[in-house]
Structures are given as C-alpha cells and as structure tokens.
Design a protein around this motif. Structure first.
Motif, short mmCIF file in Angstrom:
data_model
loop_
_atom_site.label_atom_id
_atom_site.label_comp_id
_atom_site.label_asym_id
_atom_site.label_seq_id
_atom_site.Cartn_x
_atom_site.Cartn_y
_atom_site.Cartn_z
N GLN A 1 -8.27 2.16 3.58
CA GLN A 1 -9.12 3.21 4.11
C GLN A 1 -9.00 3.27 5.63
OE1 GLN A 1 -13.03 2.24 2.45
NE2 GLN A 1 -12.68 3.70 0.80
N VAL A 2 -8.47 4.36 6.12
CA VAL A 2 -8.27 4.55 7.57
C VAL A 2 -9.53 5.17 8.16
CG1 VAL A 2 -6.85 5.65 9.35
CG2 VAL A 2 -5.81 4.91 7.19
N ASN A 3 -10.24 4.41 8.97
CA ASN A 3 -11.50 4.88 9.55
C ASN A 3 -11.21 5.78 10.76
OD1 ASN A 3 -14.19 5.24 10.17
ND2 ASN A 3 -14.41 3.26 11.21
N TYR A 4 -10.64 6.94 10.44
CA TYR A 4 -10.22 7.89 11.47
C TYR A 4 -10.04 9.24 10.80
CZ TYR A 4 -8.76 7.82 16.37
OH TYR A 4 -8.71 7.94 17.73
N PHE A 5 -9.70 10.28 11.56
CA PHE A 5 -9.50 11.59 10.94
C PHE A 5 -8.03 11.99 10.90
CE2 PHE A 5 -10.48 12.26 15.39
CZ PHE A 5 -9.62 13.25 15.81
N TYR A 6 -7.14 11.08 11.28
CA TYR A 6 -5.70 11.24 11.09
C TYR A 6 -5.06 9.86 11.23
CZ TYR A 6 -5.35 11.07 16.22
OH TYR A 6 -5.43 10.69 17.53
N MET B 1 -7.47 17.53 8.34
CA MET B 1 -8.89 17.26 8.58
C MET B 1 -9.75 18.28 7.86
SD MET B 1 -10.84 16.75 12.24
CE MET B 1 -10.52 18.41 12.81
N LEU B 2 -9.35 19.55 7.88
CA LEU B 2 -10.09 20.60 7.18
C LEU B 2 -10.09 20.36 5.68
CD1 LEU B 2 -8.85 23.79 9.10
CD2 LEU B 2 -11.09 22.67 9.28
N SER B 3 -8.96 19.90 5.18
CA SER B 3 -8.87 19.58 3.75
C SER B 3 -9.84 18.47 3.38
CB SER B 3 -7.43 19.17 3.41
OG SER B 3 -7.33 18.72 2.08
N ARG B 4 -9.98 17.50 4.27
CA ARG B 4 -10.91 16.39 4.04
C ARG B 4 -12.34 16.90 3.98
NH1 ARG B 4 -13.49 12.89 2.39
NH2 ARG B 4 -13.72 10.73 3.06
N PHE B 5 -12.71 17.83 4.84
CA PHE B 5 -14.06 18.39 4.84
C PHE B 5 -14.32 19.19 3.57
CE2 PHE B 5 -13.78 18.58 9.73
CZ PHE B 5 -14.26 17.28 9.84
N LEU B 6 -13.30 19.89 3.11
CA LEU B 6 -13.48 20.83 2.00
C LEU B 6 -13.44 20.16 0.64
CD1 LEU B 6 -13.84 23.89 1.60
CD2 LEU B 6 -11.36 24.05 1.30
N THR B 7 -12.49 19.26 0.44
CA THR B 7 -12.29 18.66 -0.88
C THR B 7 -12.87 17.25 -1.01
OG1 THR B 7 -10.14 17.69 -0.28
CG2 THR B 7 -10.16 19.97 -1.10
N ASN B 8 -13.24 16.66 0.14
CA ASN B 8 -13.75 15.29 0.16
C ASN B 8 -12.71 14.28 -0.33
OD1 ASN B 8 -15.89 13.67 0.99
ND2 ASN B 8 -16.69 13.45 -1.08
N SER B 9 -11.43 14.68 -0.28
CA SER B 9 -10.34 13.79 -0.66
C SER B 9 -9.42 13.61 0.54
CB SER B 9 -9.55 14.40 -1.84
OG SER B 9 -8.40 13.62 -2.09
N GLY B 10 -9.34 12.38 1.02
CA GLY B 10 -8.55 12.12 2.22
C GLY B 10 -7.29 11.34 1.96
N SER B 11 -6.78 11.37 0.74
CA SER B 11 -5.60 10.58 0.41
C SER B 11 -4.35 11.15 1.09
CB SER B 11 -5.39 10.53 -1.10
OG SER B 11 -5.15 11.82 -1.62
N ILE B 12 -3.52 10.26 1.58
CA ILE B 12 -2.24 10.63 2.19
C ILE B 12 -1.25 9.52 1.90
CG2 ILE B 12 -2.93 9.60 4.42
CD1 ILE B 12 -1.19 11.74 5.80
N SER B 13 -0.06 9.87 1.47
CA SER B 13 0.93 8.86 1.12
C SER B 13 1.35 8.07 2.36
CB SER B 13 2.16 9.50 0.48
OG SER B 13 2.88 10.27 1.44
N LEU C 1 -10.75 8.44 6.10
CA LEU C 1 -12.21 8.53 5.94
C LEU C 1 -12.82 9.68 6.72
CD1 LEU C 1 -13.29 4.77 6.04
CD2 LEU C 1 -12.91 6.23 4.06
N GLY C 2 -12.20 10.05 7.83
CA GLY C 2 -12.75 11.14 8.63
C GLY C 2 -14.00 10.70 9.37
N PHE C 3 -15.12 11.39 9.07
CA PHE C 3 -16.40 11.08 9.72
C PHE C 3 -17.43 10.78 8.63
CE2 PHE C 3 -13.93 14.07 12.18
CZ PHE C 3 -13.93 13.52 13.45
N PRO C 4 -17.38 9.56 8.05
CA PRO C 4 -18.22 9.25 6.88
C PRO C 4 -19.72 9.38 7.14
CG PRO C 4 -17.17 7.27 7.77
CD PRO C 4 -16.51 8.43 8.42
N VAL D 1 0.85 -1.18 0.00
CA VAL D 1 0.00 0.00 0.00
C VAL D 1 0.89 1.24 0.00
CG1 VAL D 1 -1.63 1.36 1.37
CG2 VAL D 1 -1.96 -1.10 1.14
N THR D 2 0.72 2.09 -1.00
CA THR D 2 1.56 3.28 -1.10
C THR D 2 0.85 4.54 -0.61
OG1 THR D 2 0.81 3.64 -3.38
CG2 THR D 2 2.83 2.35 -3.06
#
Length: 317
Positions: free
Chosen positions: A174-179, A82-94, A16-19, A10-11
């Motif tokens: 998919q990380v079921n968390y906000f960080y 977390m704010l980026s996740r709310f705004l763009t709906n993209s939670g990708s992180i290397s 997921l934040g708060f789905p 996994v790269t």
C-alpha cells in the motif's frame, strides 16, 4: 504475489491517495477534474496561440510552447489515475506501470528544470546582450536548448528508477501517496535502501541545485542590468519581459527544493503530499495564467484568438 525465489514478489501496488479524506472523495473528484480540465485547456490555448501567430515565433515563446507541452504531459501522468482513485475507490496499479509512472513523472520534472534554465539564459541574452541576441539565440540554438531539455530530462531519472525497480518488495504493497513516487516506494521495500536513497538524493540535489544556480545567476545579471537603465519606463518594460518566468521559477523550485534537496528520512509523507499537489497539480494550472496575465503580447493575441472564435460563432448563429 510471485514466488519467494524471485527478487520482486509484489506484482502490484495499492495507491492509497488521501485515506483520511475518503468522505469527501466525490467533492475532491469534481475539484481536481475541473483543475485538470482548466490546466489542459489553458496550456493548450497558449500552445495553439503561439503556434498559429507568426509574430510570436521568437525564442521566448518557442520555449513557452515547450513548457506548455511539458505541463500537459506532466499533469496527465498524475491526475487521471488520482481521479480514478476518487471515483472507483480502487487504487491498484501493476508494479511495471508504477515504475513507468515514476519514470515519466521524474523525466518531465527534470526536463522542466532544464527548460526553465534555458528560458533564463534566453532572457539573459535578450536583456544583458541585446546587440548579440539575434546572433547568439538563433533558431538552431533555441531548438538545441529545447531538445537538450527533453533528452536530458528523460536520461536523468534512469538510474534512480532502475535502482528502485531492483529493490525487494515482499511485504506491504500500500503506497501512502497519490502516485508512485520514490519516497513512499522506498518505505515499502524490505531490503536495504540506504544506497538507493543516497543516490537519489545526490542526483536530485545535483540536478536541482545546478539548474537553479544557473537560473539565479542569470537573473542576478538581468536585474543588475535592468537597474542600470536610466528611465523608469525602460526598467519596467525590461523587467516585464522576464517577470512571468521569474514567478514560475520561484513557485516551481520552491516546492521541489523543499522535497528533494534533503535526506528522505526527514520527510513527513503528509507534508510531502501537500508539496506534491503544489507542483504536480497547482503549478501546471497557474503557469498559463501567469504568462497570460503578465505578458502583454500574449494577452493581445489571446484576446484576438477568443475574439475571432466569438465572431465566428455569432456568424454561424
């Protein structure tokens, strides 16, 4: 994804934040943005106030300055993503950035444990050994305690982060968390995590229990000494000097103890998210409020600072 021959396939992860709350993401973005702004502003105000007033150049406020700096970095490791996740709906992180976030968050959390212990020791000397305070809590000693808190904090999570980074992640990402935190990452690993979980729980329990025990012991002696003060005014004045720190200690240790001082398999991620929000977002916000409201010297210099700013603005206008 990488080739199956590699240990880690996994790269990148998806935070997921708060789905279940996606419908109110715009509202959550606004709420947490305001909290973040107030957190940075509040801690930065305390930092500048202490730094620019020579009468506040004493160990108690020196440690408070370091605590404010830690809170600024602490919340900044978590909230912007977390704010980026709310705004763009993209939670990708290397994968690498996820490990960096995990390390920085863990390091700053450990540093705060050590610093709160140092602050308790400072209050113990001031109240229980007032005649020896100046000779024992010198500038050198306070700098050593503060530096030791930072260094110790950034050393403590090295082994846990290395252990997690060496696990196999070959399926869901998919990380079921906000960080990126240890528990949700361990749930995604396709290799055995028993040793890693045990190591993390043992190290976290040792760090939290030791620092908390030393802090509690300090306050047992402090309260015992305060109760022996004959005048009610003297007792009130002595207790007021450590009430702010004691309040912060209770809030901080209450949440991290519930999260990290028991086997990870017993945790519910939903409960964990609420607890994490308390000490990663709420606590850094309330700390400057607690210190500002409960410390008379801090209130005096904050009023003076804002008064000068208002007068300067009026003179320009």
């Amino acid at each position: 994804m990488e080739g199956q021959s590699n240990e880690t396939v996994v790269t990148e992860f998806i935070i997921l934040g708060f789905p279940s709350l996606k419908k109110i993401y715009p509202l959550m973005f606004l709420l947490f943005l305001l909290i973040y702004i107030f957190t940075i502003t509040g801690n930065l105000t305390i930092f500048i106030t202490v730094l620019t007033n020579h009468k506040l150049q004493i160990p108690m406020f020196f440690f408070l300055n370091h605590l404010s700096a830690m809170e600024i970095w602490y919340t900044s490791v978590i909230v912007p993503k977390m704010l980026s996740r709310f705004l763009t709906n993209s939670g990708s992180i290397s994968f690498n950035n996820c490990m960096i976030q995990l390390y920085l968050f863990s390091s700053l959390g450990a540093s705060e444990c050590y610093l709160l212990t140092a602050m308790a020791y400072d209050r113990y000397l001031a109240i229980c050994q007032p005649l020896h305070y100046v000779s024992k809590m010198t500038n050198l000693t306070s700098h050593q305690l503060a530096s030791g808190s930072w260094i110790g904090g950034f050393i403590s999570p090295i082994l846990p982060v290395v252990l997690i980074s060496k696990l196999n992640f070959c399926g869901p990402n998919q990380v079921n968390y906000f960080y990126c935190d240890s528990q949700p990452l361990l749930k995604l690993s396709c290799s055995s995590t028993r040793f890693t979980e045990t190591a993390i729980s043992t190290l976290a329990t040792g760090l939290i229990f030791t620092s908390f025990l030393l802090t509690v012991l300090s306050y047992i002696f402090i309260i015992s000494t305060i109760l022996r003060i004959p005048s009610a005014t003297g007792r009130k004045k002595s207790f007021s000097t450590c009430a702010s720190h004691l309040t912060v200690v209770m809030i901080y240790y209450g949440t991290i103890t519930a999260m990290y001082m028991q086997p990870m398999s017993r945790f519910s991620l939903d409960i964990n998210k609420v607890l994490s929000l308390l000490y990663t977002v709420v606590t850094p916000l309330v700390n400057p409020i607690i210190y500002s409201l409960r410390n008379q010297e801090m209130k005096h210099y904050l009023r003076k600072l804002f008064g000068e700013m208002i007068n300067k603005k009026d003179s320009i206008g």
